[in-house]
Design a protein around this motif. Structure first.
Motif, PDB file in Angstrom:
ATOM      1  N   ALA A 241       0.810  -1.208  -0.094  1.00  0.00           N
ATOM      2  CA  ALA A 241       0.073  -0.073   0.090  1.00  0.00           C
ATOM      3  C   ALA A 241       0.864   1.118   0.064  1.00  0.00           C
ATOM      4  CB  ALA A 241      -0.898  -0.031   1.145  1.00  0.00           C
ATOM      5  N   GLU A 242       1.996   1.305   0.920  1.00  0.00           N
ATOM      6  CA  GLU A 242       2.985   2.248   0.823  1.00  0.00           C
ATOM      7  C   GLU A 242       3.413   2.497  -0.352  1.00  0.00           C
ATOM      8  OE1 GLU A 242       7.220   3.239   3.135  1.00  0.00           O
ATOM      9  OE2 GLU A 242       5.453   2.346   4.456  1.00  0.00           O
ATOM     10  N   LEU A 243       3.938   1.415  -1.152  1.00  0.00           N
ATOM     11  CA  LEU A 243       4.678   1.514  -2.505  1.00  0.00           C
ATOM     12  C   LEU A 243       3.867   2.296  -3.503  1.00  0.00           C
ATOM     13  CD1 LEU A 243       6.830   0.868  -4.427  1.00  0.00           C
ATOM     14  CD2 LEU A 243       6.279  -1.262  -4.462  1.00  0.00           C
ATOM     15  N   ILE A 244       2.381   1.707  -3.667  1.00  0.00           N
ATOM     16  CA  ILE A 244       1.567   2.328  -4.529  1.00  0.00           C
ATOM     17  C   ILE A 244       1.446   3.761  -4.456  1.00  0.00           C
ATOM     18  CG2 ILE A 244      -0.920   2.229  -5.053  1.00  0.00           C
ATOM     19  CD1 ILE A 244      -1.052  -0.783  -4.538  1.00  0.00           C
ATOM     20  N   GLY A 245       1.440   4.263  -2.941  1.00  0.00           N
ATOM     21  CA  GLY A 245       1.298   5.588  -2.951  1.00  0.00           C
ATOM     22  C   GLY A 245       2.503   6.497  -3.218  1.00  0.00           C
ATOM     23  N   GLU A 246       3.674   5.783  -2.961  1.00  0.00           N
ATOM     24  CA  GLU A 246       4.938   6.501  -3.418  1.00  0.00           C
ATOM     25  C   GLU A 246       4.914   6.472  -4.909  1.00  0.00           C
ATOM     26  OE1 GLU A 246       8.676   4.859  -2.053  1.00  0.00           O
ATOM     27  OE2 GLU A 246       7.775   4.518   0.013  1.00  0.00           O
ATOM     28  N   ILE A 247       4.581   5.385  -5.659  1.00  0.00           N
ATOM     29  CA  ILE A 247       4.464   5.464  -7.152  1.00  0.00           C
ATOM     30  C   ILE A 247       3.417   6.684  -7.540  1.00  0.00           C
ATOM     31  CG2 ILE A 247       3.824   4.521  -9.113  1.00  0.00           C
ATOM     32  CD1 ILE A 247       5.117   1.835  -7.644  1.00  0.00           C
ATOM     33  N   ALA A 248       2.600   6.561  -6.897  1.00  0.00           N
ATOM     34  CA  ALA A 248       1.256   7.781  -7.370  1.00  0.00           C
ATOM     35  C   ALA A 248       1.742   8.973  -7.102  1.00  0.00           C
ATOM     36  CB  ALA A 248       0.078   7.380  -6.616  1.00  0.00           C
ATOM     37  N   ASP A 249       2.721   9.169  -5.968  1.00  0.00           N
ATOM     38  CA  ASP A 249       3.082  10.412  -5.607  1.00  0.00           C
ATOM     39  C   ASP A 249       4.316  10.944  -6.632  1.00  0.00           C
ATOM     40  OD1 ASP A 249       1.584  10.868  -3.382  1.00  0.00           O
ATOM     41  OD2 ASP A 249       2.929  10.320  -1.904  1.00  0.00           O
ATOM     42  N   ALA A 250       5.209  10.154  -6.995  1.00  0.00           N
ATOM     43  CA  ALA A 250       5.940  10.288  -8.183  1.00  0.00           C
ATOM     44  C   ALA A 250       5.493  10.618  -9.387  1.00  0.00           C
ATOM     45  CB  ALA A 250       6.962   8.995  -8.016  1.00  0.00           C
ATOM     46  N   LEU A 251       4.559   9.988  -9.839  1.00  0.00           N
ATOM     47  CA  LEU A 251       3.829  10.220 -11.162  1.00  0.00           C
ATOM     48  C   LEU A 251       3.062  11.497 -10.916  1.00  0.00           C
ATOM     49  CD1 LEU A 251       2.064   6.925 -11.820  1.00  0.00           C
ATOM     50  CD2 LEU A 251       4.176   7.795 -12.938  1.00  0.00           C
ATOM     51  N   GLU A 252       2.652  12.055 -10.001  1.00  0.00           N
ATOM     52  CA  GLU A 252       1.937  13.218  -9.667  1.00  0.00           C
ATOM     53  C   GLU A 252       2.942  14.381  -9.964  1.00  0.00           C
ATOM     54  OE1 GLU A 252      -1.466  15.541  -7.106  1.00  0.00           O
ATOM     55  OE2 GLU A 252      -0.313  14.086  -6.143  1.00  0.00           O
ATOM     56  N   ALA A 253       4.042  14.241  -9.116  1.00  0.00           N
ATOM     57  CA  ALA A 253       5.134  15.198  -9.324  1.00  0.00           C
ATOM     58  C   ALA A 253       5.662  15.432 -10.810  1.00  0.00           C
ATOM     59  CB  ALA A 253       6.314  14.874  -8.168  1.00  0.00           C
ATOM     60  N   TYR A 254       5.863  14.413 -11.320  1.00  0.00           N
ATOM     61  CA  TYR A 254       6.430  14.366 -12.662  1.00  0.00           C
ATOM     62  C   TYR A 254       5.543  15.034 -13.765  1.00  0.00           C
ATOM     63  CZ  TYR A 254       7.964  11.998 -17.185  1.00  0.00           C
ATOM     64  OH  TYR A 254       8.354  11.703 -18.172  1.00  0.00           O
ATOM     65  N   TRP A 255       4.189  14.819 -13.365  1.00  0.00           N
ATOM     66  CA  TRP A 255       3.476  15.459 -14.338  1.00  0.00           C
ATOM     67  C   TRP A 255       3.426  16.756 -14.228  1.00  0.00           C
ATOM     68  CZ3 TRP A 255      -0.144  15.095 -18.093  1.00  0.00           C
ATOM     69  CH2 TRP A 255      -1.312  15.952 -18.325  1.00  0.00           C
ATOM     70  N   THR A 256       3.202  17.186 -12.852  1.00  0.00           N
ATOM     71  CA  THR A 256       2.827  18.587 -12.424  1.00  0.00           C
ATOM     72  C   THR A 256       4.215  19.285 -12.922  1.00  0.00           C
ATOM     73  OG1 THR A 256       1.500  17.999 -10.678  1.00  0.00           O
ATOM     74  CG2 THR A 256       2.488  20.362 -10.601  1.00  0.00           C
ATOM     75  N   ARG A 257       5.404  18.903 -12.596  1.00  0.00           N
ATOM     76  CA  ARG A 257       6.676  19.713 -12.660  1.00  0.00           C
ATOM     77  C   ARG A 257       7.608  19.583 -14.027  1.00  0.00           C
ATOM     78  NH1 ARG A 257       9.522  18.226  -6.943  1.00  0.00           N
ATOM     79  NH2 ARG A 257       7.666  18.457  -5.727  1.00  0.00           N
ATOM     80  N   VAL A 258       7.087  18.509 -14.605  1.00  0.00           N
ATOM     81  CA  VAL A 258       7.776  18.413 -15.962  1.00  0.00           C
ATOM     82  C   VAL A 258       6.907  18.309 -17.260  1.00  0.00           C
ATOM     83  CG1 VAL A 258       9.520  16.590 -17.308  1.00  0.00           C
ATOM     84  CG2 VAL A 258       9.560  16.852 -14.764  1.00  0.00           C
ATOM     85  N   LEU A 259       5.989  17.495 -17.263  1.00  0.00           N
ATOM     86  CA  LEU A 259       5.194  17.243 -18.419  1.00  0.00           C
ATOM     87  C   LEU A 259       4.086  18.211 -18.714  1.00  0.00           C
ATOM     88  CD1 LEU A 259       4.568  13.371 -18.731  1.00  0.00           C
ATOM     89  CD2 LEU A 259       6.439  14.698 -19.550  1.00  0.00           C
TER      90      LEU A 259
END
Length: 329
Positions: A127-145
């Protein structure tokens, strides 16, 4: 080996095209693990400093297998044609933790023979890993793409969908599927995806009222799909117009007489409108302001040289048959 999708008349009638920002976010990670395989290298190199500055950049890279596969749960099939990124990300966050190990095993073990260490060491806390992955994707989307890449990519993806609708209207399902990708073949109610790699056995998929989605992407070398007993049928294929994502390019040449008739700016606009394009994308390609493009498009629309249609949040313009005749050599 081939994958065969069996579609009845109702399945064919309910099939739809969709543009998925979460899919593009996840598949774009291939640009950082397999550089040089897609025509967007220059654009992504410009974004590299922003990507490398992300604390979770190593975790994001770990999501891509050596054969470019990514876990299927990261790219849920869109339920509407033009979904919001954050709504799709919420579905990723809601993935059942008990299924995570099987999902990662299916993605990485057939080719890489082991899970990436960054994923394996967290697998006891799914559950923690899924949350970390989702947070990483959100940051990638917001700051890069989202700031610079997505507006351009979205224009290409939406234009592709408009083109497919036109092909369907003019040539029917057989013409549509044949035009999507060289790997696809349609005959007698069966859509066959011929994969050169990926599965050792042939697969039969009964769509059987579950609906089928077709998703254009900027990050594939050909049509692909996900296979699983609880996965809704979908096919991802390479969108048209990839060359426009490499950066601004000179518009195609226009007849001198047409430039004298309409003026150079309007003639150049018409030359670019061989497929649907948004005002913002036209401004980027021409190196002018969206306001200037909008003024010219208003005149061209009033004189019936271009048409416009809304797709999701975008208004896309394309030239009419009359304009095609004016541009003919």
């Amino acid at each position: 080996m081939p994958v065969r999708f069996r579609l009845g008349l109702a399945d064919l009638a309910s099939a739809y095209f969709a543009c998925s920002p979460i899919q593009e976010t996840v598949l774009s990670l291939r640009m950082w693990t397999h550089p040089g395989r897609y025509p967007h290298t220059v654009a992504f190199e410009a974004m590299r400093p922003a990507f490398e500055a992300l604390p979770a950049a190593p975790l994001l890279r770990a999501l891509v297998a050596g054969n470019k596969y990514v876990p299927d749960f990261l790219t849920p099939r869109p339920v509407v044609p033009f979904p919001d990124f954050h709504a799709e990300l919420a579905r990723v966050r809601g993935f059942e933790p008990a299924r995570l190990e099987a999902e990662l095993t299916q993605t990485f073990l057939p080719h890489d023979r082991a899970l990436p260490p960054l994923l394996a060491e967290r697998l006891d806390r799914p559950a923690e890993l899924i949350g970390e992955i989702a947070d990483a994707l959100e940051a990638y989307w917001t700051r890069v793409l989202e700031p610079s890449w997505w507006p351009r990519a979205r224009s290409v993806l939406h234009a592709d969908i408009v083109h497919r609708a036109r092909v369907l209207a003019e040539r029917g399902a057989a013409g549509l599927f044949g035009d999507l990708d060289h790997r696809l073949r349609w005959a007698d109610g069966v859509l066959t995806l011929a994969w050169e790699w990926g599965y050792e056995q042939e697969s039969e998929v009964e769509v059987d009222g579950r609906g089928m989605a077709f998703l254009p992407t900027c990050f594939s070398r050909g049509a692909l799909t996900a296979i699983g007993p609880d996965l809704t049928p979908s096919i991802t294929y390479l969108a048209r117009g990839q060359a426009t994502l490499a950066g601004p390019a000179d518009p195609p040449p226009t007849p001198r007489a047409l430039e004298q008739l309409l003026g150079t700016p309007k003639a150049r606009l018409l030359a670019l409108l061989h497929e649907p394009v948004s005002t913002t994308e036209l401004a980027r390609r021409l190196g002018v302001t969206p306001g200037a493009v909008s003024q010219h498009l208003t005149v061209l629309h009033a004189t019936r040289l271009v048409t416009r249609a809304r797709h999701g949040r975008l208004v896309l313009y394309t030239r009419t048959p009359l304009a095609d005749r004016l541009l003919a050599p």
